[in-house]
Scaffold this active site. Structure first.
Site, PDB file in Angstrom:
ATOM      1  N   HIS A  60      -2.830 -18.073  -4.466  1.00 21.99           N
ATOM      2  CA  HIS A  60      -1.709 -17.916  -5.399  1.00 21.99           C
ATOM      3  C   HIS A  60      -0.376 -17.742  -4.677  1.00 21.99           C
ATOM      4  CE1 HIS A  60      -1.084 -13.455  -5.251  1.00 21.99           C
ATOM      5  NE2 HIS A  60      -2.384 -13.394  -5.036  1.00 21.99           N
ATOM      6  N   GLU A 197      -0.694 -15.125 -10.712  1.00 21.02           N
ATOM      7  CA  GLU A 197      -1.902 -14.339 -10.457  1.00 21.02           C
ATOM      8  C   GLU A 197      -1.633 -12.858 -10.673  1.00 21.02           C
ATOM      9  OE1 GLU A 197      -4.925 -12.169  -7.885  1.00 21.02           O
ATOM     10  OE2 GLU A 197      -2.739 -12.064  -7.948  1.00 21.02           O
ATOM     11  N   HIS A 308       0.957  -4.868  -1.521  1.00 19.72           N
ATOM     12  CA  HIS A 308       1.901  -4.708  -2.639  1.00 19.72           C
ATOM     13  C   HIS A 308       3.007  -3.706  -2.308  1.00 19.72           C
ATOM     14  CE1 HIS A 308      -0.701  -6.386  -6.182  1.00 19.72           C
ATOM     15  NE2 HIS A 308      -0.757  -7.152  -5.091  1.00 19.72           N
TER      16      HIS A 308
END
Length: 342
Positions: A60, A197, A308
Site C-alpha cells: 500500500h 489501507e 506510525h
C-alpha cells in the site's frame, strides 16, 4: 535509493498521487502495462505473456497523517488522525501542510496544567497545529479544512545497517515491489500498489475483486517492539531476523499450506524468516483473501520499530531478505500451484 525517495514523499489515504506518480515513473520501463483503476490503485503487469498462476503482489502507498478539521478564532488548526496514530507522540513535533507550510503541534504548556491534567496523556482534542497565523482569517488564507499535515523526517542510514525515516509502513513494501518489477524474471505476476489501507483496507478490496488472482502476497511493514522495556514475548517481531510471516491477525487467518511452503522455501534458500508473534492489527490480506471465491494469501512484513510515528527504524538485512524471499516464491509458484489443494 528508491526507499529514501518513497519515504520522503507525502501521501496519506485518499491523497496518494505523489507516491503513485513516482512509482509509475520508476516501474513503467520494466513492465508490460501500467494502469490506474477507479479507486486509485496502481496496477502493473509483469511478463503477462507467460503461462502460470495469476499471482497478485500488493503493497500500500498511503501513510498515516493528520487531517485539518477546524480553524480556531485565534488561527490554530484542529486535526484528527488518518490511520492509527498515538496522540502522545505528537506534541512539539513539526509537520508539513500543502508541501510548503510548516507547522508545530502544540498544547497547553505544562506549567499551566493542573496536577490532574499532567497525570493524563494528551488527547487529540487538546492538541492543535500552530502555523504562526494571527487570526482565523489569516490561517484560512493558507489552509483549508480537509488539508493534510505530514511528518517531516528525512530517510537516513544510521547505526549498523539500519535506516530511520517516516512512512516505512508501507513505503518499504512499495520499494520492494518496485525492485521486484525491475528484476529480470521468467514468471508472470501482477503488482498492485494499493490506496487507503490505513483508512480501512479499501484499495486492496477493489484491486483483488477486479484482478481475481489465483494467489496473493502482501508486502507490509509491521511492529517490531524489540526494546528494553518490553518482555521478549511482546516484541511481535525483531529487527535483523528477516521478514515476518503472519499466521493470524484481526482480519485474516492465513493458509497453513502457504505458510509451510513459505517456510520451506526460506529454509531451502537460506533466507532468514521469522513469524509475527501477535494477532492485533490487519493489512491488505484481509479483503484480498475473501474476495470473490477466495484467494489464498500470505503476508510478509518488514519489521519496523516505532511504526506510525515521526521516525521509524528498519534493518537493511530484513528489507533485502524480504525482497529475495518474495522473488523465490514467485519463481516457484507454478510448481507449487499444481499441487495446491485446500
Amino acid at each position: 535509493m528508491l526507499l529514501k525517495g518513497l519515504s520522503e514523499l507525502n501521501g496519506t489515504s485518499g491523497a496518494e498521487s505523489h507516491v503513485r506518480n513516482f512509482l509509475r515513473q520508476h516501474i513503467e520501463p520494466f513492465v508490460d502495462s501500467v494502469k490506474i483503476d477507479k479507486m486509485g490503485n496502481l496496477i502493473a503487469v509483469k511478463n503477462g505473456h507467460l503461462t502460470g498462476p495469476k499471482v497478485m503482489v500488493a503493497a500500500h502507498m498511503d501513510e498515516v497523517a493528520l487531517m485539518i478539521i477546524d480553524i480556531t478564532s485565534d488561527g490554530f488548526l484542529k486535526f484528527r488522525p488518518v490511520g492509527g496514530i498515538d496522540a502522545r507522540i505528537l506534541v512539539a513535533k513539526p509537520v508539513l501542510i500543502n508541501e510548503s507550510l510548516t507547522g508545530v503541534i502544540g498544547a497547553k504548556a505544562i506549567h499551566l496544567q493542573k496536577r490532574s491534567e499532567r497525570q493524563k496523556a494528551l488527547t487529540f482534542d487538546q492538541l492543535y497545529i500552530d502555523i504562526g497565523a494571527k487570526s482565523k482569517d489569516d490561517a484560512s488564507g493558507k489552509v483549508k479544512l480537509g488539508d493534510y499535515a505530514y511528518f517531516m523526517t528525512k530517510c537516513e542510514p544510521f547505526g549498523e545497517g539500519l535506516y530511520k525515516g517516516k512512512a516505512f509502513d508501507d513505503r518499504a513494501g512499495c520499494a520492494i515491489l518496485a525492485d521486484l518489477l525491475k528484476k529480470d524474471s521468467n514468471f508472470p505476476f501482477v503488482a498492485a500498489f494499493t490506496v487507503q489501507e490505513e483508512a480501512g483496507l479499501r484499495g486492496a478490496k477493489v484491486a483483488a475483486y477486479h484482478l481475481a488472482p489465483d494467489f496473493a502476497i502482501v508486502i507490509e511493514g509491521t511492529v517490531a517492539a524489540d526494546v528494553s522495556d518490553r518482555e521478549e514475548e511482546g516484541w511481535v517481531t525483531e529487527l535483523g531476523k528477516g521478514p515476518a510471516c503472519s499466521l493470524i491477525d484481526r482480519a485474516t487467518l492465513y493458509s497453513p499450506k502457504l505458510i509451510r511452503w513459505v517456510t520451506d522455501v526460506a529454509r531451502q534458500k537460506g533466507i532468514p524468516l521469522q513469524f509475527r508473534r501477535g494477532s492485533s492489527g490487519a493489512n491488505d490480506a484481509g479483503p484480498i483473501h475473501v474476495s470473490k471465491a477466495g484467494i489464498p494469501t500470505i503476508a510478509l512484513s518488514v519489521p519496523c520499530r516505532y511504526i506510525h510515528s515521526f521516525a521509524s527504524v528498519i534493518s537493511e538485512k530484513d528489507y533485502t531478505a524480504c525482497l529475495n524471499l518474495v522473488y523465490e516464491l514467485l519463481k516457484g509458484f507454478s510448481a507449487y500451484a499444481e499441487g495446491y489443494r485446500d
